[in-house]
Design an enzyme around this catalytic site. Structure first.
Site, short mmCIF file in Angstrom:
data_model
loop_
_atom_site.label_atom_id
_atom_site.label_comp_id
_atom_site.label_asym_id
_atom_site.label_seq_id
_atom_site.Cartn_x
_atom_site.Cartn_y
_atom_site.Cartn_z
N ASN A 138 0.87 -1.17 0.00
CA ASN A 138 0.00 0.00 0.00
C ASN A 138 0.91 1.22 0.00
O ASN A 138 1.45 1.60 1.03
CB ASN A 138 -0.90 -0.03 1.25
CG ASN A 138 -1.86 1.14 1.29
OD1 ASN A 138 -1.82 2.03 0.43
ND2 ASN A 138 -2.71 1.16 2.29
N ARG A 153 -2.46 -2.05 -3.55
CA ARG A 153 -3.71 -1.30 -3.36
C ARG A 153 -3.65 -0.01 -4.18
O ARG A 153 -2.67 0.73 -4.11
CB ARG A 153 -3.87 -0.94 -1.88
CG ARG A 153 -5.09 -0.10 -1.64
CD ARG A 153 -4.92 0.82 -0.47
NE ARG A 153 -6.08 1.68 -0.37
CZ ARG A 153 -6.07 2.87 0.20
NH1 ARG A 153 -4.96 3.33 0.72
NH2 ARG A 153 -7.15 3.59 0.27
N HIS A 184 -13.08 2.76 -0.42
CA HIS A 184 -13.14 1.70 0.60
C HIS A 184 -13.77 0.41 0.05
O HIS A 184 -14.26 -0.41 0.82
CB HIS A 184 -13.97 2.11 1.83
CG HIS A 184 -13.33 3.14 2.70
ND1 HIS A 184 -14.06 4.12 3.33
CD2 HIS A 184 -12.05 3.34 3.07
CE1 HIS A 184 -13.26 4.88 4.04
NE2 HIS A 184 -12.02 4.43 3.90
N HIS A 187 -18.12 1.61 7.11
CA HIS A 187 -16.68 1.64 7.37
C HIS A 187 -16.36 3.00 7.99
O HIS A 187 -16.41 4.03 7.31
CB HIS A 187 -15.88 1.43 6.08
CG HIS A 187 -14.40 1.49 6.29
ND1 HIS A 187 -13.57 0.41 6.11
CD2 HIS A 187 -13.59 2.51 6.70
CE1 HIS A 187 -12.32 0.77 6.41
NE2 HIS A 187 -12.33 2.04 6.76
N LEU A 188 -16.06 3.00 9.28
CA LEU A 188 -15.87 4.26 10.01
C LEU A 188 -14.45 4.33 10.55
O LEU A 188 -14.09 3.58 11.47
CB LEU A 188 -16.87 4.36 11.17
CG LEU A 188 -18.33 4.01 10.83
CD1 LEU A 188 -19.17 3.97 12.11
CD2 LEU A 188 -18.92 5.02 9.86
N GLY A 189 -13.62 5.17 9.95
CA GLY A 189 -12.23 5.34 10.42
C GLY A 189 -11.89 6.81 10.37
O GLY A 189 -12.76 7.66 10.58
N ARG A 215 -12.26 15.68 7.35
CA ARG A 215 -13.02 16.01 6.13
C ARG A 215 -14.45 16.35 6.50
O ARG A 215 -15.04 15.71 7.37
CB ARG A 215 -13.03 14.82 5.17
CG ARG A 215 -11.67 14.47 4.64
CD ARG A 215 -11.73 13.21 3.78
NE ARG A 215 -10.59 12.38 4.05
CZ ARG A 215 -10.52 11.07 3.80
NH1 ARG A 215 -11.55 10.44 3.28
NH2 ARG A 215 -9.44 10.40 4.09
N ARG A 258 -11.37 8.87 19.71
CA ARG A 258 -11.12 8.60 21.14
C ARG A 258 -10.99 9.91 21.91
O ARG A 258 -11.52 10.05 23.03
CB ARG A 258 -9.83 7.80 21.32
CG ARG A 258 -10.00 6.34 21.06
CD ARG A 258 -8.66 5.66 20.91
NE ARG A 258 -7.98 6.13 19.70
CZ ARG A 258 -7.04 5.46 19.07
NH1 ARG A 258 -6.62 4.31 19.53
NH2 ARG A 258 -6.48 5.94 17.98
N GLY A 287 -11.65 1.58 12.27
CA GLY A 287 -11.20 1.86 13.64
C GLY A 287 -12.32 2.28 14.56
O GLY A 287 -12.42 1.81 15.71
N GLU A 331 -15.26 -0.66 14.61
CA GLU A 331 -14.88 -1.87 15.33
C GLU A 331 -14.73 -1.63 16.83
O GLU A 331 -14.92 -2.54 17.63
CB GLU A 331 -13.54 -2.41 14.79
CG GLU A 331 -13.65 -2.97 13.39
CD GLU A 331 -12.30 -3.19 12.72
OE1 GLU A 331 -11.33 -3.52 13.43
OE2 GLU A 331 -12.21 -3.03 11.49
N GLU A 389 -8.28 -5.37 4.58
CA GLU A 389 -8.12 -5.08 3.16
C GLU A 389 -6.90 -5.79 2.57
O GLU A 389 -6.94 -6.27 1.44
CB GLU A 389 -8.00 -3.56 2.95
CG GLU A 389 -9.32 -2.85 3.24
CD GLU A 389 -9.17 -1.38 3.57
OE1 GLU A 389 -9.28 -0.57 2.66
OE2 GLU A 389 -8.93 -1.05 4.74
P1 ADP Z 1 -7.87 4.97 8.81
O1 ADP Z 1 -9.11 5.47 8.11
O2 ADP Z 1 -6.76 5.96 8.83
O3 ADP Z 1 -7.46 3.57 8.40
P2 ADP Z 1 -8.76 3.71 11.28
O4 ADP Z 1 -9.67 2.76 10.59
O5 ADP Z 1 -7.55 3.16 11.97
O6 ADP Z 1 -8.30 4.89 10.34
O7 ADP Z 1 -9.64 4.51 12.35
C1 ADP Z 1 -9.12 5.52 13.13
C2 ADP Z 1 -10.22 6.01 14.08
O8 ADP Z 1 -10.61 4.91 14.90
C3 ADP Z 1 -9.79 7.14 14.99
O9 ADP Z 1 -10.80 8.14 15.01
C4 ADP Z 1 -9.70 6.46 16.33
O10 ADP Z 1 -10.01 7.33 17.40
C5 ADP Z 1 -10.76 5.40 16.22
N1 ADP Z 1 -10.50 4.34 17.22
C6 ADP Z 1 -9.47 3.46 17.23
N2 ADP Z 1 -9.51 2.70 18.36
C7 ADP Z 1 -10.57 3.14 19.07
C8 ADP Z 1 -11.14 2.77 20.34
N3 ADP Z 1 -10.60 1.80 21.09
N4 ADP Z 1 -12.24 3.42 20.74
C9 ADP Z 1 -12.79 4.40 20.00
N5 ADP Z 1 -12.31 4.80 18.80
C10 ADP Z 1 -11.21 4.18 18.35
#
Ligand code: ADP
Length: 399
Positions: free
Chosen positions: A7, A90, A180, A208-210, A241, A285, A331, A334, A385
């Protein structure tokens, strides 16, 4: 059989070496700071690590170091390059040209590079990495490209078109692409397996929430609509964003803030979202840590996120005329029980009921969090992924 998954970004090259016999990661790491100075961090399945400053003027030196590390370092995992059967890459933007995983040729790399106009941050870097990888690996090692956009190429025109003059779609390729895709595909397949059902029989909303987030409606195993658009800026509020916004607000702000289009793009992508609204952080977090301290803007940010996710679930249920399952991944999806709880409260009209106590305990493990009497099943499914890229690559070279 070993497959190397890559990646690549403009200054980094993340990798995993996966043994496809048991789908275990035997080594992974990141060649970072390419074009600046250079650093490799590398870890093996048996706990050996390597962290070293290097010189990476280009992606080629990073690939050379990666191979040397796999072969010759204290954290080596192979004895010969010939043990690596294929490389899977990727790629962010495949536009309308690539609707499936494809073998790498010079022509394919050139096309990926041409698509940089649609994904300036990513595609040119991918092309640089692909050319470097071809230099370092023997030409007999097949390489595959797996596109974030490919899964969404099944969207019908009514979902992907914007209300702009048709000739501008044709001429400038401005439409919804969605991103995604590899993650949505992976978790939807994992869902069907966990439910013991055929994905073709399911109506699914995958969240998908990151740091970047997207929500996809999946019917008959196919993406029929998704929240990200022409670029990954669209959809729900994200770390930095803004998500969906009235285009007139953008032109108005451009004037008020005296910004040119590039500055505006940077503002919308890097200074908005959780960070812009809360002024606390782009990290979920830290938003919740601030909420526990009584921060009202952090609370507003969290409320916006949960509200927007709920709206997408509702609208996708309407267009699919039903809903069998909701997936939370990424992130936040999950790990953040608070986000899942907020989204899945007061949605019994849609047939969604979760076990709130169970939900609080779930972090990063495949778990059904809906109650037995919930019409819609709600699942937390860790995404992977890299594994899907490796599986796709294996399937392609086995053909
Ligand atoms: P990316 O889109 O960069 O791959 P990730 O899928 O790793 O990002 O997601 C990052 C997000 O996940 C951040 O907002 C982080 O705060 C949140 N996150 C990761 N671990 C936890 C946790 N234990 N509790 C709450 N939120 C979390």
């Amino acid at each position: 059989m070993l497959i190397l998954v890559v990646n690549a970004g403009s200054s980094s090259l993340k990798y995993q070496l996966i043994d496809m016999d048991d789908e275990k990661v035997i080594a992974k790491g990141n060649c970072d700071r390419i074009g600046i100075d250079g650093h490799i961090s590398h870890k093996t399945h048996d706990g050996r690590t390597l962290n070293e400053d290097c010189s990476f003027p280009t992606h080629t030196e990073a690939f050379e170091k990666l191979v040397d590390t796999l072969l010759n370092s204290d954290a080596s995992v192979i004895k010969s390059m010939s043990e690596i059967s294929a490389v899977g890459h990727r790629i962010v933007q495949g536009a309308e040209i690539f609707s499936e995983t494809t073998l790498v040729t010079d022509e394919v790399i050139d096309k990926i590079d041409e698509l940089a106009e649609l994904a300036p941050v990513h595609n040119h870097a991918h092309a640089l990495a692909l050319r470097a990888c071809k230099k370092v690996f023997d030409p007999s090692v097949p390489q595959a490209v797996v596109f974030d956009t490919a899964f969404h190429q099944t969207m019908p025109p009514k979902a992907y078109m914007y209300g702009i003059p048709y000739e501008d779609y044709e001429k400038y390729h401005v439409r919804k692409y969605g991103f995604h895709g590899t993650s949505h595909r992976f978790v939807s397949m994992a869902l069907a397996e966990a439910m013991g059902k055929d994905l073709k029989d399911l109506k699914v909303v995958s969240c998908h929430l990151g740091n970047g987030s997207s929500i996809t409606a999946i019917e008959n195993g196919k993406s029929i609509d998704t929240s990200m658009g022409f670029t990954p800026l669209d959809g729900i509020i994200m770390g930095t964003r803004c998500g969906a916004i009235d285009a007139s607000a953008v032109t108005y702000l451009e004037k008020k803030l005296n910004m040119n289009p590039d500055e505006m793009s940077n503002y919308l992508n890097k200074q908005c979202g959780f960070l812009g609204v809360s002024h606390v952080s782009s990290d979920n977090r830290e938003i919740y840590a601030a909420i526990h301290e009584g921060d009202e803007k952090a609370q507003l940010t969290a409320d916006m996120l949960r509200y927007e996710i709920k709206k997408f679930i509702g609208s996708y249920t309407a267009v699919m005329n039903g809903l069998d399952a909701v997936i939370f991944t990424g992130g936040i999806g999950e790990n953040s029980w608070e986000v899942r709880d907020g989204v899945c409260t007061n949605v019994d009209y849609l047939g969604i009921k979760i076990d709130h106590e169970l939900n609080k305990t779930v972090r990063g493990t495949l778990t059904k969090i809906s109650t037995p009497d919930s019409k819609v099943e709600v699942w937390v499914i860790p995404t992977n992924e890299e594994l899907l890229i490796a599986r796709d690559t294996l399937a392609l070279i086995s053909k």
